[in-house]
Write an enzyme that holds these catalytic residues in place. Sequence first.
Site, PDB file in Angstrom:
ATOM      1  N   ASP A  11       0.886  -1.166   0.000  1.00 49.53           N
ATOM      2  CA  ASP A  11       0.000   0.000   0.000  1.00 49.53           C
ATOM      3  C   ASP A  11       0.924   1.216   0.000  1.00 49.53           C
ATOM      4  O   ASP A  11       1.673   1.427   0.957  1.00 49.53           O
ATOM      5  CB  ASP A  11      -0.865  -0.058   1.264  1.00 49.53           C
ATOM      6  CG  ASP A  11      -1.761   1.171   1.424  1.00 49.53           C
ATOM      7  OD1 ASP A  11      -1.569   2.161   0.697  1.00 49.53           O
ATOM      8  OD2 ASP A  11      -2.642   1.116   2.308  1.00 49.53           O
ATOM      9  N   TYR A 230       0.542   0.152  14.881  1.00 48.36           N
ATOM     10  CA  TYR A 230      -0.332   0.027  13.714  1.00 48.36           C
ATOM     11  C   TYR A 230       0.126   0.916  12.565  1.00 48.36           C
ATOM     12  O   TYR A 230       0.314   2.105  12.727  1.00 48.36           O
ATOM     13  CB  TYR A 230      -1.761   0.409  14.086  1.00 48.36           C
ATOM     14  CG  TYR A 230      -2.731   0.159  12.954  1.00 48.36           C
ATOM     15  CD1 TYR A 230      -2.858  -1.117  12.421  1.00 48.36           C
ATOM     16  CD2 TYR A 230      -3.512   1.169  12.431  1.00 48.36           C
ATOM     17  CE1 TYR A 230      -3.740  -1.380  11.392  1.00 48.36           C
ATOM     18  CE2 TYR A 230      -4.407   0.925  11.394  1.00 48.36           C
ATOM     19  CZ  TYR A 230      -4.515  -0.358  10.886  1.00 48.36           C
ATOM     20  OH  TYR A 230      -5.388  -0.611   9.868  1.00 48.36           O
ATOM     21  N   LYS A 233      -3.294  -2.708   7.860  1.00 43.27           N
ATOM     22  CA  LYS A 233      -3.432  -4.159   7.938  1.00 43.27           C
ATOM     23  C   LYS A 233      -2.476  -4.820   6.946  1.00 43.27           C
ATOM     24  O   LYS A 233      -1.931  -4.172   6.062  1.00 43.27           O
ATOM     25  CB  LYS A 233      -4.879  -4.548   7.618  1.00 43.27           C
ATOM     26  CG  LYS A 233      -5.744  -5.051   8.797  1.00 43.27           C
ATOM     27  CD  LYS A 233      -5.057  -5.949   9.745  1.00 43.27           C
ATOM     28  CE  LYS A 233      -5.887  -6.539  10.848  1.00 43.27           C
ATOM     29  NZ  LYS A 233      -5.158  -6.693  12.098  1.00 43.27           N
TER      30      LYS A 233
HETATM   31  P1  13P Z   1      -5.078  -0.596   4.995  1.00 41.16           P
HETATM   32  O1  13P Z   1      -4.269  -1.570   5.799  1.00 41.16           O
HETATM   33  O2  13P Z   1      -5.728  -1.240   3.844  1.00 41.16           O
HETATM   34  O3  13P Z   1      -4.260   0.590   4.629  1.00 41.16           O
HETATM   35  O4  13P Z   1      -6.298  -0.109   5.897  1.00 41.16           O
HETATM   36  C1  13P Z   1      -6.034   0.601   7.044  1.00 41.16           C
HETATM   37  C2  13P Z   1      -7.210   0.960   7.873  1.00 41.16           C
HETATM   38  O5  13P Z   1      -7.035   1.290   9.017  1.00 41.16           O
HETATM   39  C3  13P Z   1      -8.566   0.901   7.346  1.00 41.16           C
HETATM   40  O6  13P Z   1      -9.527   1.394   8.274  1.00 41.16           O
HETATM   41 MG    MG Z   2      -4.060   2.023   3.349  1.00 43.38          MG
HETATM   42 MG    MG Z   3      -4.810  -2.218   2.260  1.00 48.17          MG
END
Ligand code: 13P
Ligand code: MG
Ligand code: MG
Length: 378
Positions: A11, A230, A233
């Site tokens: 990402d 964090y 994800k």
């Molecule tokens: P991603 O991991 O796809 O960037 O999503 C992060 C997120 O916190 C969505 O609410």
């Molecule tokens: Mg993202």
């Molecule tokens: Mg993502």
Amino acid sequence: MKITLSVIKADIGSIGGHIRPSDKVKQTVANYIRDNSKGLLLDSYISSTGDDIAILMSHQRGVDDPGIHELAWKSFMAGTEVAKDQGLYGAGQDLLKDAFSGNVRGMGPASCEMEFEERPNEPFLFFAADKTDPGAYNLPMYLAFADPMHCPGLLLSAKIGKGFIFTIMDVNYTKGDRVIELKAPEQLYDLACLLRDNERFVVESVRSRASDEIAAVVSTSRLHNIAGKYTGKDDPVALVRAQGNFPATGEILSPYRIGHYVAGTMRGSHNGPLMPVKLNSTVSFFDGPPVVTCAAFCVHKGKFTEPVDAFDHPFWDWVRNRTAEKAAEIRQQGFSGPAMLPYSELEYGGVAEKMKELDERFIVREAKPAKTHKKQAA
Ligand code: 13P
Ligand code: MG
Ligand code: MG
Ligand code: 13P
């Protein structure tokens, strides 16, 4: 001919929150790969699932090749520059290290790779998921490779019926790769015992017991464990070979009709059903639901056919509608119980800070002296 399939995904920024990379960023990654892959790649395919860009590559340099990993890393760096220029949200989100060190593992991007002797016809499936983590593939892999309810090939084909060997990784262990091999069908219960814990034990690969060929690989990286906090994800990718000594394509897809609940969705801190969606789909409701795409290919002498969108079929519209109902259903209970992830998996520090503050405000009631009963007069 021996070939390697590598998927490296990251990402590196998206439009309107965590929805989708811009066309320009995707094109920049694709152009970089095109212009710098001479002598490295046989073929490549660039796609996006939610806010993640995946680079699927075929080559002959084996797994963990520094040249291949560097090519992907640099293409993501080039894409990140454009994402910054465009002011995209989370530009460079998954590039957690400044300097490339020979392999993208442990640096943020997810990767899975397999090397094998190409069959005269070589069908394979490329899965990419967004707003979830690698354990999302545990159940579908188990059901496709070890359960005759989804894979009748286990009964109907002597070769498939010999079973499969699963390699499971303990992704909480960060000092190295902690793995175990389990055989299906003999060790099914051991397998289930580990795979029920999607956050800790993750299918890394599956091999055929008939031929010892690699059948499936899954990216196992957990950003949580790399960054210590964090950053998004893990949004895992997987490759699965189909037909012959492996389950048929339909058997591999069959478990995705369940829309099973996985970790992820909003702020990576909730449970939501995994929705099989069309290629290049976005996410929407509650930063989810968690989505998975599947591009089916044949590869010949390292060259890919065009992809076929395995979830673009009226049947999957029905599955999507049911999965949407499951998503709405669990959202009814907001933060309560299984709707939100357990404390150990919460991706944001906010709750931990609040817990610390609240902890100090708890009081333990003083035990009151027990009341003595007056003896009743006789
Ligand atoms: P991603 O991991 O796809 O960037 O999503 C992060 C997120 O916190 C969505 O609410
Ligand atoms: Mg993202
Ligand atoms: Mg993502
Ligand atoms: P074929 O006999 O056409 O290879 O199909 C078998 C199969 O895999 C169907 O699921």
